[in-house]
Design an enzyme around this catalytic site. Sequence first.
Site, PDB file in Angstrom:
ATOM      1  CG  HIS A   1       1.708   5.325   3.769  1.00 60.44           C
ATOM      2  ND1 HIS A   1       1.234   3.828   3.530  1.00 60.44           N
ATOM      3  CD2 HIS A   1       0.594   5.424   4.590  1.00 60.44           C
ATOM      4  CE1 HIS A   1       0.419   3.456   4.466  1.00 60.44           C
ATOM      5  NE2 HIS A   1      -0.107   4.579   5.098  1.00 60.44           N
ATOM      6  CB  CYS A   2       0.312   9.065  -0.037  1.00 56.00           C
ATOM      7  SG  CYS A   2       0.297   9.528   1.495  1.00 56.00           S
ATOM      8  CB  VAL A   3       2.056   8.865  -4.717  1.00 59.31           C
ATOM      9  CG1 VAL A   3       2.153   8.904  -6.308  1.00 59.31           C
ATOM     10  CG2 VAL A   3       1.930  10.404  -4.306  1.00 59.31           C
TER      11      VAL A   3
ATOM     12  CG  ASP B   1      -3.140   7.272  -1.522  1.00 56.38           C
ATOM     13  OD1 ASP B   1      -3.070   6.499  -0.586  1.00 56.38           O
ATOM     14  OD2 ASP B   1      -2.952   8.629  -1.264  1.00 56.38           O
TER      15      ASP B   1
END
Length: 444
Positions: free
Chosen positions: A276-278, A281
Amino acid sequence: MPESSVKLALLDTIEARKATVTVIGLGYVGLPLAVAIARAGHTVVGIDLDAGRVDAINSGRSYIEDVSDATIADLIELGRLSAATDFSAATTADVAVIAVPTPIDEYRIPNLSYVASAATNLAAVMKPGSLVVLESTTYPGTTEEVVVPAFMAQGRTPDIDLFVGYSPERIDPGNEAFKIENTPKIVSGLTIDGLDLTAAFYGTFIDTLVPVSSLQTAEISKLFENIFRVVNIALVNEFQIICDRFGIDVWEVIAACSTKPYGFMPFYPGPGLGGHCVPVDPFYLAWKAREKRVNTEFIELAGRINANMPGYVVHRVTAELNFIHRPLNGSKIGVLGVAYKKNTSDVREAPALSVIESLLDGGASVSYHDPHVAQFKVDGTVLEGKELSAAWLAEQDCVVILTDHDEIDWYLVTSHAPRIVDTRNALRRFAPVVAASVKEPSPA
Ligand SMILES: NC(=O)c1ccc[n+]([C@@H]2O[C@H](COP(=O)([O-])OP(=O)(O)OC[C@H]3O[C@@H](n4cnc5c(N)ncnc54)[C@H](O)[C@@H]3O)[C@@H](O)[C@H]2O)c1
Protein backbone atom coordinates in the site's frame (compact mmCIF):
# COMPACT_ATOMS: atom_id res chain seq x y z
CA MET A 1 3.54 33.16 26.03
CA PRO A 2 2.31 31.36 29.17
CA GLU A 3 1.14 27.84 28.56
CA SER A 4 -2.63 27.59 28.40
CA SER A 5 -4.51 25.72 31.08
CA VAL A 6 -6.20 23.70 28.33
CA LYS A 7 -2.83 22.49 27.10
CA LEU A 8 -1.53 21.79 30.62
CA ALA A 9 -4.62 19.78 31.53
CA LEU A 10 -4.25 17.64 28.39
CA LEU A 11 -0.52 17.23 29.04
CA ASP A 12 -1.26 15.98 32.59
CA THR A 13 -3.78 13.44 31.29
CA ILE A 14 -1.36 12.19 28.63
CA GLU A 15 1.66 11.99 30.95
CA ALA A 16 -0.43 10.12 33.54
CA ARG A 17 -1.27 7.65 30.72
CA LYS A 18 -4.93 8.20 31.40
CA ALA A 19 -5.97 9.62 28.07
CA THR A 20 -8.94 8.38 26.10
CA VAL A 21 -7.57 7.90 22.60
CA THR A 22 -9.48 7.24 19.42
CA VAL A 23 -7.67 5.61 16.51
CA ILE A 24 -9.44 6.12 13.19
CA GLY A 25 -8.78 3.29 10.73
CA LEU A 26 -7.91 -0.10 12.26
CA GLY A 27 -5.78 -1.56 9.47
CA TYR A 28 -2.12 -2.58 9.19
CA VAL A 29 -1.14 0.70 10.84
CA GLY A 30 -4.09 1.52 13.07
CA LEU A 31 -4.58 -1.82 14.86
CA PRO A 32 -0.97 -2.36 16.04
CA LEU A 33 -0.92 1.32 17.00
CA ALA A 34 -4.15 1.01 19.00
CA VAL A 35 -2.64 -1.98 20.81
CA ALA A 36 0.61 -0.12 21.62
CA ILE A 37 -1.34 2.88 22.95
CA ALA A 38 -3.61 0.68 25.08
CA ARG A 39 -0.65 -1.26 26.44
CA ALA A 40 0.86 2.05 27.60
CA GLY A 41 -2.17 2.46 29.88
CA HIS A 42 -4.46 4.72 27.86
CA THR A 43 -8.01 3.72 26.96
CA VAL A 44 -8.43 3.23 23.22
CA VAL A 45 -11.60 3.39 21.18
CA GLY A 46 -10.89 2.34 17.61
CA ILE A 47 -13.21 3.52 14.87
CA ASP A 48 -13.43 1.80 11.50
CA LEU A 49 -16.12 1.90 8.83
CA ASP A 50 -15.64 -1.84 8.28
CA ALA A 51 -18.17 -3.51 10.60
CA GLY A 52 -16.46 -6.90 10.17
CA ARG A 53 -13.19 -5.53 11.58
CA VAL A 54 -15.00 -3.81 14.45
CA ASP A 55 -16.87 -7.01 15.34
CA ALA A 56 -13.64 -9.01 15.21
CA ILE A 57 -11.91 -6.70 17.69
CA ASN A 58 -14.86 -6.55 20.06
CA SER A 59 -14.93 -10.34 20.09
CA GLY A 60 -11.20 -10.55 20.81
CA ARG A 61 -10.05 -11.57 17.33
CA SER A 62 -7.24 -10.10 15.28
CA TYR A 63 -7.12 -9.93 11.48
CA ILE A 64 -3.56 -8.55 11.32
CA GLU A 65 -0.75 -11.10 11.52
CA ASP A 66 1.48 -8.98 13.75
CA VAL A 67 -1.24 -8.77 16.44
CA SER A 68 -2.39 -11.94 18.23
CA ASP A 69 -5.95 -12.77 19.26
CA ALA A 70 -4.74 -13.07 22.85
CA THR A 71 -3.37 -9.51 22.81
CA ILE A 72 -6.69 -8.11 21.64
CA ALA A 73 -8.71 -10.28 24.03
CA ASP A 74 -6.54 -9.25 27.03
CA LEU A 75 -6.92 -5.54 26.26
CA ILE A 76 -10.69 -5.90 25.77
CA GLU A 77 -10.89 -7.75 29.08
CA LEU A 78 -8.96 -4.95 30.80
CA GLY A 79 -11.39 -2.41 29.32
CA ARG A 80 -8.53 -0.66 27.52
CA LEU A 81 -9.61 -1.42 23.96
CA SER A 82 -12.92 -1.35 22.13
CA ALA A 83 -14.03 -0.63 18.61
CA ALA A 84 -16.97 1.05 16.90
CA THR A 85 -18.17 2.00 13.44
CA ASP A 86 -19.80 5.20 14.63
CA PHE A 87 -17.82 8.36 15.25
CA SER A 88 -19.99 9.16 18.28
CA ALA A 89 -17.58 6.79 20.09
CA ALA A 90 -14.97 9.57 19.82
CA THR A 91 -16.98 12.10 21.82
CA THR A 92 -14.90 11.67 24.97
CA ALA A 93 -11.51 11.32 23.27
CA ASP A 94 -8.60 13.47 24.47
CA VAL A 95 -6.45 12.38 21.53
CA ALA A 96 -7.37 11.23 18.02
CA VAL A 97 -4.97 9.48 15.67
CA ILE A 98 -5.99 9.21 12.03
CA ALA A 99 -4.57 6.16 10.20
CA VAL A 100 -6.85 5.80 7.18
CA PRO A 101 -5.74 4.87 3.65
CA THR A 102 -4.16 7.37 1.27
CA PRO A 103 -4.30 5.65 -2.13
CA ILE A 104 -3.83 7.03 -5.63
CA ASP A 105 -6.31 6.67 -8.47
CA GLU A 106 -5.64 5.19 -11.90
CA TYR A 107 -4.16 8.54 -13.01
CA ARG A 108 -1.82 8.51 -9.98
CA ILE A 109 -3.70 11.37 -8.36
CA PRO A 110 -3.77 11.30 -4.54
CA ASN A 111 -7.10 10.31 -3.06
CA LEU A 112 -7.43 12.17 0.22
CA SER A 113 -11.14 11.49 0.58
CA TYR A 114 -10.55 9.03 3.45
CA VAL A 115 -8.50 11.56 5.41
CA ALA A 116 -10.98 14.35 4.68
CA SER A 117 -13.97 12.27 5.72
CA ALA A 118 -12.25 11.01 8.90
CA ALA A 119 -11.28 14.58 9.87
CA THR A 120 -14.78 15.94 9.18
CA ASN A 121 -16.48 13.17 11.13
CA LEU A 122 -14.07 13.59 14.04
CA ALA A 123 -14.37 17.37 14.11
CA ALA A 124 -18.14 17.05 14.42
CA VAL A 125 -17.92 15.05 17.65
CA MET A 126 -14.58 15.65 19.41
CA LYS A 127 -14.58 17.78 22.50
CA PRO A 128 -12.73 21.12 22.47
CA GLY A 129 -9.13 21.12 23.70
CA SER A 130 -8.15 17.76 22.24
CA LEU A 131 -5.10 16.67 20.23
CA VAL A 132 -5.51 15.39 16.66
CA VAL A 133 -2.61 13.62 14.95
CA LEU A 134 -2.50 12.46 11.35
CA GLU A 135 -0.40 9.31 10.70
CA SER A 136 -1.44 8.51 7.13
CA THR A 137 1.33 8.92 4.58
CA THR A 138 0.69 11.96 2.43
CA TYR A 139 2.14 14.97 0.62
CA PRO A 140 3.51 18.01 2.47
CA GLY A 141 0.72 20.37 3.42
CA THR A 142 -2.06 17.81 3.96
CA THR A 143 -2.46 18.21 7.72
CA GLU A 144 -2.72 21.97 7.42
CA GLU A 145 -4.81 21.98 4.25
CA VAL A 146 -7.22 19.12 5.01
CA VAL A 147 -7.30 18.25 8.72
CA VAL A 148 -7.02 21.69 10.35
CA PRO A 149 -9.77 23.32 8.20
CA ALA A 150 -12.19 20.50 9.09
CA PHE A 151 -11.83 21.40 12.78
CA MET A 152 -11.80 25.15 12.20
CA ALA A 153 -15.10 24.75 10.34
CA GLN A 154 -16.51 23.50 13.66
CA GLY A 155 -15.30 26.68 15.39
CA ARG A 156 -12.01 25.31 16.79
CA THR A 157 -8.97 27.56 17.06
CA PRO A 158 -5.42 26.17 17.06
CA ASP A 159 -3.74 26.46 20.47
CA ILE A 160 -6.95 27.70 22.08
CA ASP A 161 -9.06 24.58 21.88
CA LEU A 162 -7.33 22.54 19.18
CA PHE A 163 -3.87 20.94 19.06
CA VAL A 164 -2.61 19.30 15.89
CA GLY A 165 0.31 17.02 15.03
CA TYR A 166 1.60 14.84 12.24
CA SER A 167 3.63 11.71 12.91
CA PRO A 168 4.31 9.32 10.05
CA GLU A 169 3.98 5.60 10.68
CA ARG A 170 7.07 3.51 9.97
CA ILE A 171 5.55 0.13 10.73
CA ASP A 172 7.14 -2.74 8.84
CA PRO A 173 4.64 -5.63 8.82
CA GLY A 174 6.31 -8.95 9.57
CA ASN A 175 9.45 -7.35 11.05
CA GLU A 176 10.26 -9.23 14.26
CA ALA A 177 13.09 -6.93 15.39
CA PHE A 178 11.52 -3.50 14.94
CA LYS A 179 8.05 -2.94 16.32
CA ILE A 180 6.18 0.28 17.02
CA GLU A 181 7.78 0.83 20.42
CA ASN A 182 11.44 0.51 19.36
CA THR A 183 11.26 2.23 15.98
CA PRO A 184 12.23 5.91 16.31
CA LYS A 185 9.25 8.12 15.43
CA ILE A 186 9.21 11.51 13.77
CA VAL A 187 6.85 13.94 15.50
CA SER A 188 5.73 17.43 14.49
CA GLY A 189 3.11 19.99 15.42
CA LEU A 190 1.13 22.79 13.85
CA THR A 191 2.44 24.97 16.69
CA ILE A 192 4.88 24.53 19.57
CA ASP A 193 2.01 23.42 21.80
CA GLY A 194 0.89 20.93 19.17
CA LEU A 195 4.43 19.53 19.00
CA ASP A 196 4.75 19.37 22.82
CA LEU A 197 1.52 17.41 23.14
CA THR A 198 2.26 15.14 20.18
CA ALA A 199 5.72 14.35 21.60
CA ALA A 200 4.29 13.80 25.09
CA PHE A 201 1.66 11.42 23.70
CA TYR A 202 4.04 9.27 21.63
CA GLY A 203 6.59 9.44 24.45
CA THR A 204 4.24 7.31 26.55
CA PHE A 205 4.78 4.29 24.29
CA ILE A 206 7.72 4.94 21.93
CA ASP A 207 11.37 4.75 23.02
CA THR A 208 12.90 7.37 20.71
CA LEU A 209 11.22 10.45 19.29
CA VAL A 210 12.56 12.64 16.52
CA PRO A 211 10.92 16.07 16.74
CA VAL A 212 11.07 18.16 13.57
CA SER A 213 10.27 21.80 13.04
CA SER A 214 7.07 21.61 11.00
CA LEU A 215 4.21 19.40 9.87
CA GLN A 216 5.48 19.65 6.30
CA THR A 217 8.97 18.47 7.28
CA ALA A 218 7.48 15.39 8.92
CA GLU A 219 5.13 14.74 5.99
CA ILE A 220 7.87 14.96 3.36
CA SER A 221 10.36 12.97 5.51
CA LYS A 222 8.11 9.93 5.30
CA LEU A 223 7.81 10.35 1.55
CA PHE A 224 11.57 10.69 1.17
CA GLU A 225 12.15 7.47 3.13
CA ASN A 226 9.95 5.60 0.68
CA ILE A 227 11.26 7.42 -2.41
CA PHE A 228 14.79 6.49 -1.33
CA ARG A 229 13.74 2.84 -1.33
CA VAL A 230 11.82 3.02 -4.59
CA VAL A 231 14.70 4.67 -6.45
CA ASN A 232 17.28 2.22 -5.10
CA ILE A 233 15.05 -0.76 -5.82
CA ALA A 234 14.62 0.53 -9.39
CA LEU A 235 18.39 0.88 -9.70
CA VAL A 236 19.03 -2.68 -8.57
CA ASN A 237 16.17 -3.98 -10.75
CA GLU A 238 17.74 -2.36 -13.80
CA PHE A 239 21.14 -3.63 -12.68
CA GLN A 240 19.75 -7.16 -12.52
CA ILE A 241 18.68 -6.95 -16.17
CA ILE A 242 22.18 -5.74 -17.10
CA CYS A 243 23.82 -8.55 -15.11
CA ASP A 244 21.51 -11.13 -16.70
CA ARG A 245 22.62 -9.99 -20.16
CA PHE A 246 26.25 -10.49 -19.12
CA GLY A 247 25.45 -13.89 -17.62
CA ILE A 248 26.48 -12.61 -14.18
CA ASP A 249 24.46 -13.46 -11.07
CA VAL A 250 23.30 -10.14 -9.61
CA TRP A 251 22.89 -11.71 -6.15
CA GLU A 252 26.56 -12.63 -6.04
CA VAL A 253 27.46 -9.06 -7.03
CA ILE A 254 25.28 -7.59 -4.28
CA ALA A 255 26.72 -10.02 -1.72
CA ALA A 256 30.23 -9.03 -2.76
CA CYS A 257 29.50 -5.29 -2.69
CA SER A 258 27.84 -5.63 0.73
CA THR A 259 31.19 -6.46 2.28
CA LYS A 260 32.27 -2.83 1.82
CA PRO A 261 32.04 -1.45 5.34
CA TYR A 262 31.04 2.07 4.21
CA GLY A 263 29.31 3.82 1.34
CA PHE A 264 27.24 0.88 0.09
CA MET A 265 23.80 -0.18 1.21
CA PRO A 266 22.34 -3.34 -0.32
CA PHE A 267 18.98 -3.27 -2.06
CA TYR A 268 17.63 -6.37 -3.75
CA PRO A 269 15.92 -6.94 -7.09
CA GLY A 270 12.51 -8.52 -7.23
CA PRO A 271 9.43 -9.10 -9.34
CA GLY A 272 8.20 -5.52 -8.86
CA LEU A 273 6.88 -3.35 -6.08
CA GLY A 274 3.85 -4.11 -3.98
CA GLY A 275 1.88 -3.07 -0.94
CA HIS A 276 0.00 0.00 0.00
CA CYS A 277 3.01 2.30 0.51
CA VAL A 278 6.12 1.96 -1.58
CA PRO A 279 4.50 1.86 -5.05
CA VAL A 280 2.06 4.62 -4.10
CA ASP A 281 3.69 7.19 -1.83
CA PRO A 282 6.24 8.67 -4.28
CA PHE A 283 3.38 9.74 -6.52
CA TYR A 284 1.95 11.82 -3.68
CA LEU A 285 5.07 13.96 -3.89
CA ALA A 286 5.20 13.89 -7.70
CA TRP A 287 1.63 15.20 -7.82
CA LYS A 288 2.15 17.93 -5.22
CA ALA A 289 5.49 18.99 -6.75
CA ARG A 290 3.68 19.84 -9.99
CA GLU A 291 1.88 22.57 -8.04
CA LYS A 292 5.33 24.08 -7.40
CA ARG A 293 6.40 23.49 -11.03
CA VAL A 294 9.14 21.04 -9.98
CA ASN A 295 9.90 17.89 -11.97
CA THR A 296 10.32 14.63 -10.06
CA GLU A 297 12.31 12.73 -12.66
CA PHE A 298 13.87 10.11 -10.39
CA ILE A 299 10.43 9.21 -9.08
CA GLU A 300 8.94 8.88 -12.55
CA LEU A 301 11.88 6.87 -13.89
CA ALA A 302 11.93 4.56 -10.87
CA GLY A 303 8.18 4.08 -11.25
CA ARG A 304 8.61 3.05 -14.89
CA ILE A 305 11.48 0.63 -14.21
CA ASN A 306 9.74 -1.03 -11.27
CA ALA A 307 6.45 -1.27 -13.17
CA ASN A 308 8.25 -3.20 -15.94
CA MET A 309 9.60 -5.89 -13.58
CA PRO A 310 6.56 -8.22 -13.69
CA GLY A 311 6.97 -8.23 -17.49
CA TYR A 312 10.63 -9.11 -17.04
CA VAL A 313 9.65 -12.05 -14.80
CA VAL A 314 7.33 -13.35 -17.54
CA HIS A 315 10.19 -12.93 -20.03
CA ARG A 316 12.41 -15.07 -17.75
CA VAL A 317 9.72 -17.74 -17.53
CA THR A 318 9.35 -17.90 -21.32
CA ALA A 319 13.15 -18.08 -21.66
CA GLU A 320 13.18 -21.09 -19.28
CA LEU A 321 10.42 -22.77 -21.32
CA ASN A 322 12.44 -22.14 -24.51
CA PHE A 323 15.10 -24.54 -23.21
CA ILE A 324 12.57 -27.35 -23.44
CA HIS A 325 11.07 -26.09 -26.72
CA ARG A 326 7.77 -25.21 -25.15
CA PRO A 327 5.66 -22.11 -25.72
CA LEU A 328 4.09 -20.35 -22.76
CA ASN A 329 0.71 -21.17 -24.27
CA GLY A 330 -0.40 -24.46 -22.73
CA SER A 331 2.47 -24.67 -20.21
CA LYS A 332 1.87 -25.28 -16.52
CA ILE A 333 3.33 -22.54 -14.34
CA GLY A 334 3.41 -22.83 -10.55
CA VAL A 335 3.77 -19.59 -8.64
CA LEU A 336 5.32 -19.66 -5.18
CA GLY A 337 4.15 -16.75 -3.06
CA VAL A 338 1.58 -14.16 -4.11
CA ALA A 339 1.80 -11.77 -1.13
CA TYR A 340 3.82 -8.67 -1.97
CA LYS A 341 6.12 -9.28 0.97
CA LYS A 342 7.52 -12.33 2.74
CA ASN A 343 5.76 -13.65 5.84
CA THR A 344 2.64 -11.52 5.31
CA SER A 345 -0.74 -12.13 3.68
CA ASP A 346 -0.90 -8.64 2.16
CA VAL A 347 -1.62 -8.89 -1.56
CA ARG A 348 -2.36 -5.21 -2.19
CA GLU A 349 -0.64 -4.10 -5.42
CA ALA A 350 1.35 -7.39 -5.30
CA PRO A 351 3.48 -7.97 -8.43
CA ALA A 352 1.96 -11.47 -8.52
CA LEU A 353 -1.19 -9.81 -9.88
CA SER A 354 0.54 -8.56 -13.04
CA VAL A 355 2.76 -11.62 -13.39
CA ILE A 356 -0.14 -14.09 -13.18
CA GLU A 357 -2.35 -11.92 -15.40
CA SER A 358 0.32 -11.88 -18.13
CA LEU A 359 0.94 -15.63 -17.79
CA LEU A 360 -2.79 -16.30 -18.13
CA ASP A 361 -3.02 -13.89 -21.08
CA GLY A 362 -0.21 -15.87 -22.70
CA GLY A 363 -2.27 -19.04 -22.42
CA ALA A 364 -0.42 -20.63 -19.48
CA SER A 365 -2.20 -22.73 -16.90
CA VAL A 366 -1.32 -21.06 -13.60
CA SER A 367 -1.67 -22.35 -10.06
CA TYR A 368 -0.03 -21.07 -6.90
CA HIS A 369 1.01 -21.91 -3.37
CA ASP A 370 1.20 -19.28 -0.62
CA PRO A 371 1.04 -20.35 3.05
CA HIS A 372 -0.52 -17.00 3.92
CA VAL A 373 -3.03 -16.55 1.09
CA ALA A 374 -5.80 -19.13 0.59
CA GLN A 375 -7.44 -17.45 -2.42
CA PHE A 376 -6.07 -14.99 -4.94
CA LYS A 377 -8.19 -12.93 -7.30
CA VAL A 378 -6.64 -11.96 -10.63
CA ASP A 379 -8.66 -9.92 -13.07
CA GLY A 380 -11.96 -11.46 -11.97
CA THR A 381 -10.62 -15.05 -11.80
CA VAL A 382 -10.38 -16.56 -8.32
CA LEU A 383 -7.45 -18.95 -7.90
CA GLU A 384 -7.48 -21.37 -4.96
CA GLY A 385 -4.08 -21.85 -3.33
CA LYS A 386 -2.50 -25.31 -3.67
CA GLU A 387 -0.76 -27.36 -1.00
CA LEU A 388 3.00 -27.40 -1.44
CA SER A 389 3.69 -31.00 -2.43
CA ALA A 390 6.22 -32.95 -4.46
CA ALA A 391 3.45 -33.90 -6.89
CA TRP A 392 2.29 -30.31 -7.49
CA LEU A 393 5.86 -29.11 -7.99
CA ALA A 394 6.75 -31.95 -10.34
CA GLU A 395 3.77 -31.40 -12.61
CA GLN A 396 4.76 -27.79 -13.39
CA ASP A 397 6.75 -26.92 -16.49
CA CYS A 398 8.25 -24.02 -14.56
CA VAL A 399 7.99 -22.77 -10.99
CA VAL A 400 8.40 -19.05 -10.41
CA ILE A 401 9.26 -17.79 -6.94
CA LEU A 402 7.67 -14.39 -6.28
CA THR A 403 7.67 -14.32 -2.45
CA ASP A 404 10.28 -16.00 -0.23
CA HIS A 405 8.10 -16.81 2.80
CA ASP A 406 10.12 -18.44 5.59
CA GLU A 407 7.67 -21.37 5.91
CA ILE A 408 8.20 -22.61 2.34
CA ASP A 409 10.22 -25.81 2.23
CA TRP A 410 12.87 -24.76 -0.30
CA TYR A 411 14.54 -28.14 -0.20
CA LEU A 412 11.27 -29.71 -1.40
CA VAL A 413 11.02 -27.05 -4.11
CA THR A 414 14.52 -27.61 -5.47
CA SER A 415 14.10 -31.39 -5.23
CA HIS A 416 10.93 -31.59 -7.32
CA ALA A 417 10.43 -28.46 -9.47
CA PRO A 418 11.81 -29.18 -12.96
CA ARG A 419 12.71 -25.55 -13.68
CA ILE A 420 12.77 -22.56 -11.33
CA VAL A 421 12.79 -18.82 -11.87
CA ASP A 422 13.84 -17.38 -8.52
CA THR A 423 13.11 -13.63 -8.37
CA ARG A 424 14.03 -13.34 -4.66
CA ASN A 425 17.19 -15.40 -4.23
CA ALA A 426 14.96 -17.61 -2.08
CA LEU A 427 17.24 -20.54 -2.84
CA ARG A 428 20.01 -18.53 -1.14
CA ARG A 429 22.64 -19.20 -3.72
CA PHE A 430 24.37 -16.16 -2.27
CA ALA A 431 23.97 -14.95 1.29
CA PRO A 432 22.88 -11.29 1.41
CA VAL A 433 26.04 -10.28 3.25
CA VAL A 434 29.13 -12.46 3.20
CA ALA A 435 31.84 -12.46 5.85
CA ALA A 436 34.26 -9.56 5.56
CA SER A 437 37.27 -11.85 5.32
CA VAL A 438 37.55 -14.42 2.57
CA LYS A 439 40.96 -15.65 3.75
CA GLU A 440 41.30 -19.30 4.71
CA PRO A 441 41.92 -19.64 8.46
CA SER A 442 45.62 -20.11 9.09
CA PRO A 443 46.68 -23.57 10.21
CA ALA A 444 46.98 -23.92 13.97
N1 LIG B 1 0.72 -0.80 5.74
C1 LIG B 1 1.89 -0.28 6.01
O1 LIG B 1 2.88 -1.00 6.12
C2 LIG B 1 2.07 1.23 6.23
C3 LIG B 1 3.29 1.69 6.75
C4 LIG B 1 3.45 3.04 6.98
C5 LIG B 1 2.42 3.93 6.66
N2 LIG B 1 1.24 3.47 6.11
C6 LIG B 1 0.19 4.45 5.81
O2 LIG B 1 -0.80 4.37 6.83
C7 LIG B 1 -2.10 4.66 6.29
C8 LIG B 1 -3.04 3.49 6.57
O3 LIG B 1 -2.54 2.33 5.91
P1 LIG B 1 -2.99 0.86 6.30
O4 LIG B 1 -2.02 -0.05 5.62
O5 LIG B 1 -3.17 0.74 7.76
O6 LIG B 1 -4.42 0.78 5.57
P2 LIG B 1 -5.52 -0.37 5.75
O7 LIG B 1 -6.29 -0.37 4.50
O8 LIG B 1 -4.89 -1.62 6.25
O9 LIG B 1 -6.44 0.18 6.94
C9 LIG B 1 -7.17 1.34 6.86
C10 LIG B 1 -8.46 1.15 7.63
O10 LIG B 1 -9.14 2.39 7.61
C11 LIG B 1 -10.54 2.14 7.47
N3 LIG B 1 -11.15 3.37 6.99
C12 LIG B 1 -11.12 3.90 5.75
N4 LIG B 1 -11.73 5.09 5.73
C13 LIG B 1 -12.15 5.34 6.98
C14 LIG B 1 -12.85 6.40 7.60
N5 LIG B 1 -13.19 7.49 6.90
N6 LIG B 1 -13.13 6.31 8.90
C15 LIG B 1 -12.78 5.21 9.61
N7 LIG B 1 -12.12 4.17 9.09
C16 LIG B 1 -11.81 4.23 7.79
C17 LIG B 1 -10.61 0.96 6.55
O11 LIG B 1 -11.84 0.27 6.69
C18 LIG B 1 -9.40 0.12 7.01
O12 LIG B 1 -9.76 -0.84 7.99
C19 LIG B 1 -1.87 4.93 4.81
O13 LIG B 1 -1.69 6.30 4.62
C20 LIG B 1 -0.57 4.21 4.53
O14 LIG B 1 0.11 4.77 3.43
C21 LIG B 1 1.03 2.12 5.91
